[in-house]
Scaffold this active site. Structure first.
Site, PDB file in Angstrom:
ATOM      1  N   GLN A 182       0.735  -0.513  -0.013  1.00  0.00           N
ATOM      2  CA  GLN A 182      -0.243  -0.347  -0.001  1.00  0.00           C
ATOM      3  C   GLN A 182       0.654   1.384  -0.148  1.00  0.00           C
ATOM      4  O   GLN A 182       1.807   1.719   0.691  1.00  0.00           O
ATOM      5  CB  GLN A 182      -0.782  -0.185   1.153  1.00  0.00           C
ATOM      6  CG  GLN A 182      -1.846  -1.416   1.182  1.00  0.00           C
ATOM      7  CD  GLN A 182      -1.416  -2.557   1.938  1.00  0.00           C
ATOM      8  OE1 GLN A 182       0.137  -2.346   1.948  1.00  0.00           O
ATOM      9  NE2 GLN A 182      -2.332  -3.140   2.433  1.00  0.00           N
ATOM     10  N   ASP A 205      -4.271   2.041  -3.019  1.00  0.00           N
ATOM     11  CA  ASP A 205      -4.556   2.384  -2.137  1.00  0.00           C
ATOM     12  C   ASP A 205      -4.151   4.165  -2.647  1.00  0.00           C
ATOM     13  O   ASP A 205      -3.801   5.115  -1.554  1.00  0.00           O
ATOM     14  CB  ASP A 205      -3.859   2.425  -1.011  1.00  0.00           C
ATOM     15  CG  ASP A 205      -4.434   1.316  -0.260  1.00  0.00           C
ATOM     16  OD1 ASP A 205      -5.155   0.373  -1.129  1.00  0.00           O
ATOM     17  OD2 ASP A 205      -4.493   0.435   0.808  1.00  0.00           O
ATOM     18  N   ASP A 232      -7.448  -1.035  -5.184  1.00  0.00           N
ATOM     19  CA  ASP A 232      -8.509  -0.593  -3.481  1.00  0.00           C
ATOM     20  C   ASP A 232      -8.182   1.101  -4.098  1.00  0.00           C
ATOM     21  O   ASP A 232      -7.274   1.702  -3.139  1.00  0.00           O
ATOM     22  CB  ASP A 232      -8.117  -0.994  -2.956  1.00  0.00           C
ATOM     23  CG  ASP A 232      -8.518  -2.314  -2.351  1.00  0.00           C
ATOM     24  OD1 ASP A 232      -9.478  -2.777  -3.474  1.00  0.00           O
ATOM     25  OD2 ASP A 232      -8.118  -2.711  -1.373  1.00  0.00           O
TER      26      ASP A 232
END
Length: 385
Positions: A182, A205, A232
């Site tokens: 991330q 992210d 995401d």
């Protein structure tokens, strides 16, 4: 959030990966948006005499609350963080000259009503970028974690940004030993945070639209922005409206099969009636057709009662989105069907309703409550200068 493939195969070189992931051109005056590396390493040159454009200068300051940032020393400060540190209190403005600012920046809760302006009006010119990931080792020991990886963190209420690129150019290919991949470009936690004509560049992210605590329902507004990433890359628990924004999914050379990732991963608190609203947006892709999911719900360990909410309406979903199964679970303990996901009047090949059970739709009556006005209440940032 975790990657769907925790042990990817070695990928191409940094340069090749960046070239493969470059946006094909952002919407609404963001045409031909370069990759984050191009933005960070090759900001467009500014004129030598007027680095701050029409926004004054240290000699002709717009007002006492305005500070000027320029990497070549023509402003009050050469770094964004130095200017933020000096701009104490409320209602301070930073005018940021074209350049690449390689640093991490924190705007804390005491600095409210702040405005950051990219001086040229083109977000490609002003780039705030760094390269920490969740698994990057901290000098003091341990690793940064997802929150600590953020290049920019905005905690103060009433924040406004215009014509700025926020980027995290950390790459998996450069760090095969790190599994915490991330790498946040910006984490926004303040209420009444507005971004206009900005870019958010990263891989996993990228844009963390969140709140300062579980009890805080932070409202955020993104207009005419460009966001790119893979896993995401728009996530968090804020009440956030994305209007006329483009979301671009990157190609991945380290994976051999779908899915490559997920555009949205909301983590809306169960007590919050309003999560993410995407309206009049566009989803494009550099990856093969149907290799991306539109969303998956994130129920974080810090809030196991979360009930993620996402509504996508009046938007065009390109062929990169898997139309037959656009949603997936992050954990089978929290199936997406039990969350608050819905669509309304979307178009494009990625929006085709081929399996109705996989695509919950709002009724016309429900759609009348899915508007920016309903989500943001007494705050109307689209009317502000």
């Amino acid at each position: 959030m975790s990657s769907p493939h925790p042990h990817p195969r070695p990928s191409l070189s940094r340069r090749d990966l960046l070239l493969a992931g470059a946006g094909a051109g952002a919407a609404l005056a963001l045409a031909a948006a370069p990759s984050r590396a191009a933005a960070a390493a090759r900001p467009r040159p500014s004129g030598p005499r007027r680095p701050f454009g029409a926004h004054g200068s240290p000699r002709r300051r717009l007002d006492a609350g305005t500070l000027y940032v320029d990497p070549h020393g023509r402003g009050d400060f050469t770094s964004v963080q130095a200017a933020v540190t000096a701009a104490t209190g409320a209602g301070r403005t930073l005018v940021i000259a074209p350049g690449s600012y390689r640093e991490t920046v924190l705007l804390d809760t005491t600095r409210t009503g702040a405005t950051w302006i990219g001086a040229s009006g083109d977000p490609r010119d002003v780039v705030i970028v760094y390269d920490n990931a969740a698994g990057t080792a901290k000098p003091s020991g341990g690793t940064y974690g997802t929150t600590g990886s953020a290049t920019t963190t905005v905690q103060g209420d009433g924040f406004t940004a215009r014509a700025i690129t926020f980027a995290n150019d950390w790459l998996r290919a450069d760090h095969p030993d790190i599994t915490g991949t991330q790498a946040v470009a910006i984490k926004v936690q303040g209420d009444r945070s507005a971004f206009t004509n900005c870019r958010f560049l990263g891989h996993q992210d990228t844009l963390y639209a969140d709140s300062i605590s579980l009890a805080a329902f932070a409202r955020q507004y993104f207009a005419d922005c460009y966001v790119e990433g893979d896993v995401d890359f728009v996530f968090g628990r804020a009440t956030a409206v994305y209007e006329r924004c483009r979301f671009h999914t990157l190609n991945r050379t380290d994976l051999g099969s779908a899915p490559y990732g997920f555009v949205f991963a909301p983590s809306t608190a169960i007590a919050n009636p309003l999560g993410y609203l995407v309206t009049s947006g566009t989803v494009t892709s550099a990856a093969p057709d149907a290799f991306y999911k539109l969303a998956r719900p994130w129920v974080p360990g810090s809030d196991l009662t979360a009930r993620p909410m996402l509504t996508v309406r009046d938007s065009r979903l390109g062929p990169g989105i898997d139309a037959r199964a656009p949603y997936a679970n992050m954990s089978d303990s929290y199936p997406w069907q039990s969350q608050r996901f819905a669509e309304y009047r979307n178009t494009g090949p990625g929006a085709a309703v081929t399996v109705p059970a996989q695509r919950p739709q709002l009724t016309d009556t429900q759609a009348r409550s899915a508007t920016r006005e309903a989500y943001l209440g007494d705050w109307a940032p689209w009317t502000e200068g």
